[in-house]
Design a protein around this motif. Sequence first.
Motif, mmCIF file in Angstrom:
data_model
loop_
_atom_site.group_PDB
_atom_site.id
_atom_site.type_symbol
_atom_site.label_atom_id
_atom_site.label_comp_id
_atom_site.label_asym_id
_atom_site.label_seq_id
_atom_site.Cartn_x
_atom_site.Cartn_y
_atom_site.Cartn_z
ATOM 1 N N SER A 101 -108.203 43.466 -49.832
ATOM 2 C CA SER A 101 -106.611 43.268 -49.185
ATOM 3 C C SER A 101 -105.867 43.549 -50.364
ATOM 4 O O SER A 101 -104.922 43.836 -50.367
ATOM 5 C CB SER A 101 -106.703 42.131 -48.512
ATOM 6 O OG SER A 101 -107.419 42.173 -47.246
ATOM 7 N N LEU A 102 -106.304 43.115 -51.544
ATOM 8 C CA LEU A 102 -105.516 42.879 -52.677
ATOM 9 C C LEU A 102 -105.370 44.262 -53.273
ATOM 10 O O LEU A 102 -104.067 44.947 -53.737
ATOM 11 C CB LEU A 102 -106.163 41.931 -53.820
ATOM 12 C CG LEU A 102 -105.936 40.446 -53.601
ATOM 13 C CD1 LEU A 102 -106.604 39.778 -54.577
ATOM 14 C CD2 LEU A 102 -104.683 40.042 -53.519
ATOM 15 N N ALA A 103 -106.513 45.147 -53.390
ATOM 16 C CA ALA A 103 -106.154 46.335 -53.547
ATOM 17 C C ALA A 103 -105.232 47.274 -52.859
ATOM 18 O O ALA A 103 -104.611 48.072 -53.311
ATOM 19 C CB ALA A 103 -107.779 47.090 -53.660
ATOM 20 N N ALA A 104 -105.565 46.929 -51.562
ATOM 21 C CA ALA A 104 -104.455 47.916 -50.529
ATOM 22 C C ALA A 104 -103.030 47.301 -50.775
ATOM 23 O O ALA A 104 -102.251 48.240 -50.937
ATOM 24 C CB ALA A 104 -104.759 47.346 -49.258
ATOM 25 N N ARG A 105 -102.896 45.980 -51.017
ATOM 26 C CA ARG A 105 -101.443 45.603 -51.472
ATOM 27 C C ARG A 105 -100.954 46.375 -52.661
ATOM 28 O O ARG A 105 -99.873 46.828 -52.654
ATOM 29 C CB ARG A 105 -101.357 44.180 -51.436
ATOM 30 C CG ARG A 105 -99.987 43.582 -51.856
ATOM 31 C CD ARG A 105 -100.037 41.841 -51.925
ATOM 32 N NE ARG A 105 -100.970 41.538 -50.634
ATOM 33 C CZ ARG A 105 -101.188 40.149 -51.009
ATOM 34 N NH1 ARG A 105 -100.819 39.427 -51.791
ATOM 35 N NH2 ARG A 105 -102.129 39.792 -49.845
ATOM 36 N N GLU A 106 -101.883 46.324 -53.526
ATOM 37 C CA GLU A 106 -101.432 46.742 -54.953
ATOM 38 C C GLU A 106 -101.159 48.387 -55.037
ATOM 39 O O GLU A 106 -100.217 48.773 -55.412
ATOM 40 C CB GLU A 106 -102.341 46.547 -56.021
ATOM 41 C CG GLU A 106 -102.318 47.034 -57.298
ATOM 42 C CD GLU A 106 -101.388 45.869 -58.393
ATOM 43 O OE1 GLU A 106 -101.371 46.223 -59.326
ATOM 44 O OE2 GLU A 106 -101.513 44.652 -57.576
ATOM 45 N N LEU A 107 -101.888 48.936 -54.027
ATOM 46 C CA LEU A 107 -101.623 50.488 -53.987
ATOM 47 C C LEU A 107 -100.577 51.003 -53.060
ATOM 48 O O LEU A 107 -100.424 52.204 -52.838
ATOM 49 C CB LEU A 107 -103.099 51.099 -53.839
ATOM 50 C CG LEU A 107 -104.262 51.144 -54.780
ATOM 51 C CD1 LEU A 107 -105.581 51.411 -54.083
ATOM 52 C CD2 LEU A 107 -103.731 52.056 -55.798
ATOM 53 N N GLY A 108 -100.241 49.897 -52.158
ATOM 54 C CA GLY A 108 -99.211 50.234 -50.910
ATOM 55 C C GLY A 108 -99.939 50.989 -49.945
ATOM 56 O O GLY A 108 -99.194 51.803 -49.218
ATOM 57 N N VAL A 109 -101.039 50.660 -49.636
ATOM 58 C CA VAL A 109 -101.766 51.447 -48.162
ATOM 59 C C VAL A 109 -102.449 50.396 -47.512
ATOM 60 O O VAL A 109 -102.439 49.048 -47.945
ATOM 61 C CB VAL A 109 -103.151 52.427 -48.761
ATOM 62 C CG1 VAL A 109 -102.347 53.332 -49.792
ATOM 63 C CG2 VAL A 109 -104.187 51.430 -49.837
ATOM 64 N N SER A 110 -103.151 50.725 -46.448
ATOM 65 C CA SER A 110 -103.641 49.712 -45.451
ATOM 66 C C SER A 110 -104.920 49.296 -46.127
ATOM 67 O O SER A 110 -105.753 50.100 -46.710
ATOM 68 C CB SER A 110 -103.490 50.306 -44.343
ATOM 69 O OG SER A 110 -104.547 51.195 -44.187
ATOM 70 N N VAL A 111 -105.645 48.166 -45.692
ATOM 71 C CA VAL A 111 -106.863 47.755 -45.875
ATOM 72 C C VAL A 111 -107.966 48.903 -45.179
ATOM 73 O O VAL A 111 -108.870 49.174 -45.691
ATOM 74 C CB VAL A 111 -107.195 46.379 -45.489
ATOM 75 C CG1 VAL A 111 -108.748 45.813 -45.546
ATOM 76 C CG2 VAL A 111 -106.245 45.426 -45.966
ATOM 77 N N SER A 112 -107.484 49.372 -44.189
ATOM 78 C CA SER A 112 -108.354 50.434 -43.466
ATOM 79 C C SER A 112 -108.518 51.590 -44.306
ATOM 80 O O SER A 112 -109.414 52.069 -44.359
ATOM 81 C CB SER A 112 -107.815 50.595 -42.117
ATOM 82 O OG SER A 112 -108.599 51.890 -41.544
#
Length: 311
Positions: A25-36
Amino acid sequence: MKYNNTRELRDWVIFIKTIEKANLSLAARELGVSVSTVSKAISRLEDYVQTMLIKRDARNFEITSAGHIAYSKAKNITESFQSLLSELQNPELLIQGDIKFSVPSVVCQLLANHWTSEYIIKNPMARVEIKSQELFEFNHDVKNFDHVALQYGNIQRPELVHRELNSVELISCASPEYIKKFNMLDRPDSFEGHTLLMVDNCNLKDNMIFTKGDETISLDKNHKPSIKSNDFLALFNLLLEGKGLLLGTPKWLALTHIRNGELVQIIPDWKLANIPVYLVWMHRPYYSPLFLDFINYVEKKWNNFNQVYLK
């Protein structure tokens, strides 16, 4: 499994970010993409290399041995590819692009703002973002390698690349009004009952040690009464208003006010150790022309300022 090379590189970038954040989730938020999107990217990589890289479920996140190897190698490869793109896009090694410069608030407001203004006049293709932060915590963001910080105090993380600059000389000051009210103070152990203005900096935790010849006096940084702040200018303004004693004042900041009669140096024979100053950044296999030019520029501005101004 066939792989699209462009998507493969993007998947490795997502994998690197996930490892560094240790959380999808943190990676997705940082990259601006979804967790999926993050989960599918890692799954594609695992299908491609035919081994598990991250053991993950709703509660656990564990990097496998293969994942550790993949992270180290993939990080080097993506960084090398980034450097290749930069060189191809800028074969003339022009001073261009973006750089972040983190500095303590007092340096930001009184020195770094003028330095960066002068720098972009000389290099109009560069953009500099100044960040006012007492102690910047570098992360491993693959996008933010053009980021340098000027830091007071000792280096806490040995993996940071650092360049030592001229240290900061500290003096102790009071306003003339404060001196008239309480008389001149001649020793660090004569401050009982006086309000001390204390810098609360997580990188400068030790008690204040004053020396005079062979004599040493340690002053507890939990002295009462005292006012603490991590914003040095907030304390300096209280000093000018006669609200207390500031014992660790950078000489470069106080000198003009002393010459103008707005401040008085107290206990001049008692010395505090100079504060070391460094430029620090994360190691990268490639540094842009802008980055290399900018750190040399800042080093020259800081050292020249301390040599000329404090004479």
